[in-house]
Design a protein around this motif. Structure first.
Motif, PDB file in Angstrom:
ATOM      1  N   SER A  74      -6.925  -3.952  -5.035  1.00  0.00           N
ATOM      2  CA  SER A  74      -7.195  -4.540  -3.877  1.00  0.00           C
ATOM      3  C   SER A  74      -6.258  -5.799  -3.896  1.00  0.00           C
ATOM      4  O   SER A  74      -6.106  -6.527  -2.763  1.00  0.00           O
ATOM      5  CB  SER A  74      -8.630  -5.213  -3.893  1.00  0.00           C
ATOM      6  N   SER A 131       1.037   2.987  -3.259  1.00  0.00           N
ATOM      7  CA  SER A 131       0.245   3.689  -3.678  1.00  0.00           C
ATOM      8  C   SER A 131       0.004   5.142  -2.855  1.00  0.00           C
ATOM      9  O   SER A 131      -0.196   6.235  -3.329  1.00  0.00           O
ATOM     10  CB  SER A 131      -1.419   3.201  -3.338  1.00  0.00           C
ATOM     11  N   ILE A 172      -5.412   3.962  -2.889  1.00  0.00           N
ATOM     12  CA  ILE A 172      -4.927   3.547  -1.572  1.00  0.00           C
ATOM     13  C   ILE A 172      -5.970   2.694  -0.792  1.00  0.00           C
ATOM     14  O   ILE A 172      -5.601   1.742  -0.148  1.00  0.00           O
ATOM     15  CB  ILE A 172      -4.611   4.973  -0.713  1.00  0.00           C
ATOM     16  N   LEU A 173      -7.169   3.074  -0.903  1.00  0.00           N
ATOM     17  CA  LEU A 173      -8.337   2.526  -0.119  1.00  0.00           C
ATOM     18  C   LEU A 173      -8.245   1.017  -0.842  1.00  0.00           C
ATOM     19  O   LEU A 173      -8.342   0.079  -0.193  1.00  0.00           O
ATOM     20  CB  LEU A 173      -9.531   3.168  -0.502  1.00  0.00           C
ATOM     21  N   GLY A 174      -8.346   0.930  -2.150  1.00  0.00           N
ATOM     22  CA  GLY A 174      -8.296  -0.253  -2.899  1.00  0.00           C
ATOM     23  C   GLY A 174      -7.148  -1.360  -2.347  1.00  0.00           C
ATOM     24  O   GLY A 174      -7.314  -2.355  -2.109  1.00  0.00           O
ATOM     25  N   SER A 175      -5.996  -0.697  -2.245  1.00  0.00           N
ATOM     26  CA  SER A 175      -4.761  -1.562  -1.900  1.00  0.00           C
ATOM     27  C   SER A 175      -4.922  -1.842  -0.475  1.00  0.00           C
ATOM     28  O   SER A 175      -4.766  -2.915  -0.119  1.00  0.00           O
ATOM     29  CB  SER A 175      -3.500  -0.769  -2.087  1.00  0.00           C
ATOM     30  N   LEU A 176      -5.288  -1.035   0.524  1.00  0.00           N
ATOM     31  CA  LEU A 176      -5.546  -1.418   1.945  1.00  0.00           C
ATOM     32  C   LEU A 176      -6.750  -2.491   2.059  1.00  0.00           C
ATOM     33  O   LEU A 176      -6.842  -3.255   3.237  1.00  0.00           O
ATOM     34  CB  LEU A 176      -5.968  -0.299   2.909  1.00  0.00           C
ATOM     35  N   SER A 177      -7.805  -2.342   0.941  1.00  0.00           N
ATOM     36  CA  SER A 177      -8.777  -3.448   1.340  1.00  0.00           C
ATOM     37  C   SER A 177      -8.430  -4.816   1.175  1.00  0.00           C
ATOM     38  O   SER A 177      -9.105  -5.704   1.767  1.00  0.00           O
ATOM     39  CB  SER A 177     -10.027  -3.145  -0.042  1.00  0.00           C
ATOM     40  N   LEU A 214     -10.339   0.704  -6.941  1.00  0.00           N
ATOM     41  CA  LEU A 214     -10.547  -0.286  -5.641  1.00  0.00           C
ATOM     42  C   LEU A 214     -10.447  -1.725  -6.174  1.00  0.00           C
ATOM     43  O   LEU A 214      -9.810  -2.286  -5.462  1.00  0.00           O
ATOM     44  CB  LEU A 214     -11.858   0.086  -5.467  1.00  0.00           C
ATOM     45  N   THR A 250       0.801  -1.294   0.093  1.00  0.00           N
ATOM     46  CA  THR A 250      -0.086   0.024   0.014  1.00  0.00           C
ATOM     47  C   THR A 250       0.894   1.191   0.019  1.00  0.00           C
ATOM     48  O   THR A 250       0.445   2.161  -0.485  1.00  0.00           O
ATOM     49  CB  THR A 250      -0.769   0.017   1.295  1.00  0.00           C
ATOM     50  N   ILE A 277      -6.765   8.294  -3.959  1.00  0.00           N
ATOM     51  CA  ILE A 277      -7.400   8.116  -2.724  1.00  0.00           C
ATOM     52  C   ILE A 277      -7.737   6.759  -2.830  1.00  0.00           C
ATOM     53  O   ILE A 277      -7.942   5.932  -1.973  1.00  0.00           O
ATOM     54  CB  ILE A 277      -8.123   9.273  -2.180  1.00  0.00           C
ATOM     55  N   PHE A 278      -8.744   6.539  -4.058  1.00  0.00           N
ATOM     56  CA  PHE A 278      -9.282   5.265  -4.284  1.00  0.00           C
ATOM     57  C   PHE A 278      -8.346   4.015  -4.431  1.00  0.00           C
ATOM     58  O   PHE A 278      -8.788   2.843  -4.041  1.00  0.00           O
ATOM     59  CB  PHE A 278     -10.159   5.329  -5.284  1.00  0.00           C
TER      60      PHE A 278
END
Length: 436
Positions: free
Chosen positions: A337, A136, A281-286, A333, A133, A278-279
């Motif tokens: 992921s 990202s 990063i959120l996708g990677s963290l998911s 996202l 992550t 931002i998406f």
């Protein structure tokens, strides 16, 4: 956790270096009066360098150790970042970006390897999600820095490219003192040094049954192309390339793509790019939510869902700005992921003696696809953005098909179990638990 964060610092620098060119490239193209072919070469030079760096330094890492390469590649980031500022022409800049790619390829080979070799079985997946992550986060930071420079009037691409020396210098300072991997030391028969590292990192009474050494003690490049490992090498290199081709093509030319799809020139396109990070990063963290539930289903669903928004963009004649941002957000996202699997699968499917070699080869092979996407994107975009989106969807479909046929399930297994070739391990190879 510290080892993972330091390895993730390299990923941050990788993401920053590879993404800042997306902001700087329009300025470089204007400054040097470049055509689409030369512009694509400047943009893809780093990826071509990563091909060389991965192929060479993965093997070097398995031969000489993780620690030395771990420090060398970050030091190279600093020197090359500064050197880019003084580029007199496009060819010089291309050569410097190529050299930067060699260093990044080396870092990709070592980061996942060293993090996985220190991580316990249950937390290995989530820790590598955090590490990946950081790529990202670095990419998002690059777009923010680039946008702020444009807003402040410091819009010289030279400052943008040189700015990567700052995070690289910080990470180099943090990486000093990182010990050598005890797994690698054990694979080379250096058991006393491995014992000292284990006690230094986790204490003399730690239960380290999860960190047993694998069966191999040799480092030979040919091993990753033999027996069961050949199938794994083909799988890892192919799925990684299919992930990166659309991602790099889109992120490198994101402002240009957003402009062609209806966002006006200037700040709006760059702000749209920043918002999309931002998406990503959120996708990677998911990936943390799904990684221990199954590596294989995460990869299959990621490819399938990534293809949908690109296919929609390829058929919509005149999508509005809101629809464009929404579809790219869904793509981010979905595709990001499973980015963690780029570090997890090579680290889990190959034994200690060739783990970095396999990681490096997969890095290099995947960059062929990424370089093709980055170099070819301006040409395809020059004809039709909708065609580019359709080709991206096809690549995602190919990645799904290859993963469906070849992707194994390694969740819940130790590194020795996941990387085993079915042979009986030698009886005289000690475990870390025995050493402690």
């Amino acid at each position: 956790m510290l080892i993972t964060l330091y390895a993730g610092g390299g990923e941050f620098c990788d993401g920053y270096i590879l993404s800042i060119i997306g902001v700087a490239l329009p300025l470089i193209t204007s400054d040097f009066d470049l055509g689409s072919t030369m512009s694509g070469l400047v943009g893809s030079a780093t990826l071509i360098g990563m091909f060389v760096g991965g192929l060479v330094f993965g093997y070097v890492t398995d031969r000489v150790g993780r620690q030395k390469v771990y420090l060398f590649d970050i030091a190279a980031f600093i020197a090359l970042s500064v050197a880019q500022y003084f580029s007199p022409d496009a060819w010089t800049l291309t050569l410097l970006r190529f050299a930067m790619g060699i260093a990044i390829g080396a870092d990709f080979a070592i980061a996942g390897t060293i993090a996985s070799e220190f991580a316990p079985r249950k937390s290995r997946g989530p820790l590598l999600v955090v590490m990946v992550t950081m790529w990202s986060v670095g990419a998002a930071t690059a777009y923010v820095v680039g946008w702020l420079m444009l807003r402040s009037g410091l819009d010289d691409w030279r400052w943008m490219l040189a700015s990567s020396a700052i995070p690289a210098a910080l990470i180099l300072l943090l990486r000093f003192g990182t010990p050598e991997s005890p797994r690698w030391l054990m694979s080379k028969g250096r058991t006393e040094e491995a014992r000292q590292v284990v006690r230094q990192m986790l204490g003399p009474d730690a239960d380290l049954a999860d960190l047993e050494a694998e069966t191999t003690t040799r480092t030979r490049y040919a091993d990753i192309f033999q027996g069961v490992y050949l199938r794994r090498t083909i799988f890892v290199g192919t799925f990684w390339a299919c992930q990166l081709l659309p991602i790099y093509a889109i992120t490198t030319y994101e402002p240009t793509i957003l402009t062609s799809l209806g966002l006006e020139h200037g700040d709006s396109a760059y702000l749209g790019s920043v918002a999309l990070q931002i998406f990503y990063i959120l996708g990677s963290l998911s990936g943390i939510l799904f990684i221990n539930k199954g590596r294989r289903p995460l990869l299959l669903w990621s490819f399938a869902l990534s293809a949908v928004p690109l296919l929609v963009l390829s058929v919509l004649a005149d999508p509005g700005p809101a629809a464009v941002i929404t579809l790219f957000a869904v793509f981010g996202l979905a595709s990001f992921s499973s980015q963690c699997l780029q570090a997890i699968y090579p680290s889990e499917l190959f034994p200690t003696g060739v783990r970095a070699t396999a990681n490096g080869f997969a890095t290099g092979a995947s960059r062929i696809g990424a370089a093709i996407g980055t170099w070819g994107a301006p040409v395809v975009l020059g004809h039709s953005t909708r065609l580019a989106m359709f080709l991206g969807a096809l690549i995602c479909g190919l990645g799904w098909l290859v993963s469906y046929r070849l992707a194994p399930e390694t969740s819940g297994k130790s590194l020795a179990e996941a990387s085993g070739d079915g042979k009986v391990p030698p009886a005289d190879l000690p475990t870390v638990k025995e050493l402690s």
